[in-house]
Design a protein around this motif. Structure first.
Motif, mmCIF file in Angstrom:
data_model
loop_
_atom_site.group_PDB
_atom_site.id
_atom_site.type_symbol
_atom_site.label_atom_id
_atom_site.label_comp_id
_atom_site.label_asym_id
_atom_site.label_seq_id
_atom_site.Cartn_x
_atom_site.Cartn_y
_atom_site.Cartn_z
ATOM 1 N N ASN A 68 38.280 -2.829 16.713
ATOM 2 C CA ASN A 68 38.041 -1.406 16.448
ATOM 3 C C ASN A 68 37.125 -1.162 15.253
ATOM 4 O O ASN A 68 36.594 -0.066 15.091
ATOM 5 C CB ASN A 68 39.378 -0.666 16.232
ATOM 6 C CG ASN A 68 40.184 -1.278 15.099
ATOM 7 O OD1 ASN A 68 40.288 -2.499 15.004
ATOM 8 N ND2 ASN A 68 40.741 -0.464 14.242
ATOM 9 N N GLN A 122 45.544 6.358 19.002
ATOM 10 C CA GLN A 122 45.550 6.628 20.441
ATOM 11 C C GLN A 122 44.606 5.673 21.182
ATOM 12 O O GLN A 122 44.945 5.101 22.214
ATOM 13 C CB GLN A 122 45.159 8.108 20.677
ATOM 14 C CG GLN A 122 45.100 8.543 22.128
ATOM 15 C CD GLN A 122 46.397 8.245 22.901
ATOM 16 O OE1 GLN A 122 47.493 8.300 22.337
ATOM 17 N NE2 GLN A 122 46.270 7.898 24.185
ATOM 18 N N LYS A 123 43.403 5.492 20.618
ATOM 19 C CA LYS A 123 42.426 4.610 21.287
ATOM 20 C C LYS A 123 42.918 3.154 21.286
ATOM 21 O O LYS A 123 42.727 2.429 22.274
ATOM 22 C CB LYS A 123 41.058 4.702 20.586
ATOM 23 C CG LYS A 123 40.281 5.938 20.993
ATOM 24 C CD LYS A 123 39.779 5.817 22.436
ATOM 25 C CE LYS A 123 39.414 7.154 23.015
ATOM 26 N NZ LYS A 123 39.348 7.175 24.481
ATOM 27 N N CYS A 124 43.537 2.733 20.189
ATOM 28 C CA CYS A 124 44.063 1.358 20.133
ATOM 29 C C CYS A 124 45.178 1.186 21.162
ATOM 30 O O CYS A 124 45.264 0.137 21.817
ATOM 31 C CB CYS A 124 44.567 1.015 18.722
ATOM 32 S SG CYS A 124 43.216 0.866 17.537
ATOM 33 N N GLU A 176 45.438 2.849 23.962
ATOM 34 C CA GLU A 176 44.773 2.794 25.278
ATOM 35 C C GLU A 176 44.230 1.394 25.547
ATOM 36 O O GLU A 176 44.358 0.859 26.649
ATOM 37 C CB GLU A 176 43.587 3.772 25.297
ATOM 38 C CG GLU A 176 43.918 5.161 25.818
ATOM 39 C CD GLU A 176 42.693 6.067 25.697
ATOM 40 O OE1 GLU A 176 42.834 7.096 25.034
ATOM 41 O OE2 GLU A 176 41.604 5.735 26.225
ATOM 42 N N ALA A 177 43.611 0.818 24.516
ATOM 43 C CA ALA A 177 43.030 -0.525 24.668
ATOM 44 C C ALA A 177 44.140 -1.546 24.943
ATOM 45 O O ALA A 177 43.983 -2.431 25.802
ATOM 46 C CB ALA A 177 42.257 -0.904 23.404
ATOM 47 N N ILE A 220 36.223 0.989 25.327
ATOM 48 C CA ILE A 220 37.347 1.934 25.128
ATOM 49 C C ILE A 220 37.410 2.360 23.656
ATOM 50 O O ILE A 220 37.638 3.524 23.332
ATOM 51 C CB ILE A 220 38.701 1.281 25.549
ATOM 52 C CG1 ILE A 220 38.725 1.049 27.061
ATOM 53 C CG2 ILE A 220 39.894 2.124 25.102
ATOM 54 C CD1 ILE A 220 39.920 0.228 27.563
ATOM 55 N N LEU A 221 37.180 1.384 22.774
ATOM 56 C CA LEU A 221 37.325 1.658 21.340
ATOM 57 C C LEU A 221 36.067 2.270 20.709
ATOM 58 O O LEU A 221 36.096 2.694 19.543
ATOM 59 C CB LEU A 221 37.699 0.363 20.599
ATOM 60 C CG LEU A 221 39.077 -0.224 20.953
ATOM 61 C CD1 LEU A 221 39.248 -1.619 20.352
ATOM 62 C CD2 LEU A 221 40.200 0.691 20.454
ATOM 63 N N ILE A 281 35.902 5.410 18.361
ATOM 64 C CA ILE A 281 36.467 5.351 16.989
ATOM 65 C C ILE A 281 35.918 4.135 16.223
ATOM 66 O O ILE A 281 36.456 3.748 15.178
ATOM 67 C CB ILE A 281 38.022 5.333 17.022
ATOM 68 C CG1 ILE A 281 38.576 4.241 17.971
ATOM 69 C CG2 ILE A 281 38.574 6.677 17.440
ATOM 70 C CD1 ILE A 281 39.180 3.077 17.293
#
Ligand code: NAD
Length: 311
Positions: free
Chosen positions: A184, A230-232, A234-235, A295-296, A299
């Protein structure tokens, strides 16, 4: 296990190293025996660098390490601890407190010398005081043979960059950066050429982004914004659904950088140590990596404020 020379220290550190902040309860309370077993297992497996601080568990981490290390020959591990941070908001970078702190750490860990002592989270200091008091105190201890090498740690890369850039602190032999070299956030790469040029060793801590890049997710106190978390998440979910594991991928990703000598991870149980050692031997899944980076990407390199410096 691969070993790399940590810059000017000339210490040969294992590429995977043992972060002892979880021994201070940072990731939930754990059974002390399990923690001690994890230290023993790590050393037996060739992990030779251990990082702690009086701050971790308000001395608890150093106390547990003292119990774990008393049965280990001193030449089997490289011990690093820190000075300057003694609580969430408790800092003291003065000359006298620095000397006192190193002596307390030695006593708690039942050691007669420390391989590395780092100034802990310099972004909370007056950098001038680090240069005029903390580092001179460490140099005195180094001249006495009580400590072998000196470094600094911090979150904002600017704070590290500033100290390293000025010629006022040539005694800095290594730096510890955290949460800045992983899936990230890989902003650490921006200062690596300068560190390399000055032969300053690079310790990359928290490539799991303090638990964010795990299936379990971050602890409650994690300072990242909800968007980053949230993004982490999702990943991590994506990896799980596709037969992968986000923690594995994070370790494999960080290992791709040849200019980082060691990657520190908190491993308070044998299962974590085993899993990470196993990952060292496995090739990275390039397709999964690319999708996770995508995905990351919203951010990418986003971090959080710490101390007096912006990142
Ligand atoms: P981390 O990113 O290493 O995450 C630790 C968490 O991940 C723990 O809950 C652990 O149980 C879990 N974990 C480890 N391996 C795993 C695996 N394979 N699968 C799933 N979960 C796994 O965070 P950290 O411990 O805070 O950072 C590493 C070390 O770096 C610290 O222990 C400390 O020694 C050092 N550090 C120093 C500073 C500083 O000096 N300012 C800041 C942060 C970290």
């Amino acid at each position: 296990m691969e070993y790399r020379v940590l810059g000017k220290t000339n210490l040969e550190v294992s590429i995977l190293s043992y972060g002892a902040s979880p021994l201070g309860g940072f990731y939930g309370d754990m059974d002390e025996k399990k923690q001690i077993d994890s230290v023993h297992y790590a050393i037996r497996s060739g992990i030779n660098f251990i990082d702690t601080s009086p701050y971790y568990g308000l001395t608890q981490s150093e106390i547990i390490l003292g119990k774990a290390l008393e049965v280990i020959p001193r030449d089997k591990f490289i011990m690093g601890t820190k000075v300057g941070r003694y609580g969430k908001d408790n800092f003291n970078f003065s000359y006298n407190r620095t000397i006192e702190s190193v002596n307390e750490s030695l006593k708690r860990m039942r050691l007669d010398y420390l391989d590395i002592v780092q100034v802990h989270d310099i972004e909370f200091s007056d950098l001038n005081q680090v240069v005029t008091e903390t580092l001179p105190a460490l140099i005195k201890l180094k001249n006495q043979g009580i400590i072998k090498h000196i470094g600094v740690t911090g979150l904002p890369l600017k704070s590290i960059d500033l100290l390293v850039d000025s010629n006022i602190s040539p005694e800095i032999e290594c730096i510890l950066s955290y949460c800045h070299h992983s899936l990230n956030d890989n902003s650490l790469t921006s200062i690596i050429p300068k560190l390399k040029e000055r032969n300053i060793g690079v310790i990359n801590a928290s490539f799991l982004s303090m638990g964010m890049l795990t299936e379990r997710g971050p602890p409650d106190w994690h300072p990242a914004s909800p968007a980053i978390k949230q993004k982490c998440l999702e990943a991590a979910e994506y990896c799980k659904q596709h037969g992968g594991n986000i923690s594995k991928l994070a370790l494999q990703y960080t290992l791709l950088n040849p200019d980082i000598q060691t990657h520190l991870v908190g491993m308070p149980c044998i299962e974590n140590v085993k899993e990470n050692l196993q990952t060292l031997t496995e090739p990275i899944d390039e397709i999964l990596l690319q999708t996770v980076l995508d995905i990351l990407s919203p951010i990418h390199n986003q971090t959080w404020p710490s101390g007096k410096f912006e990142n």
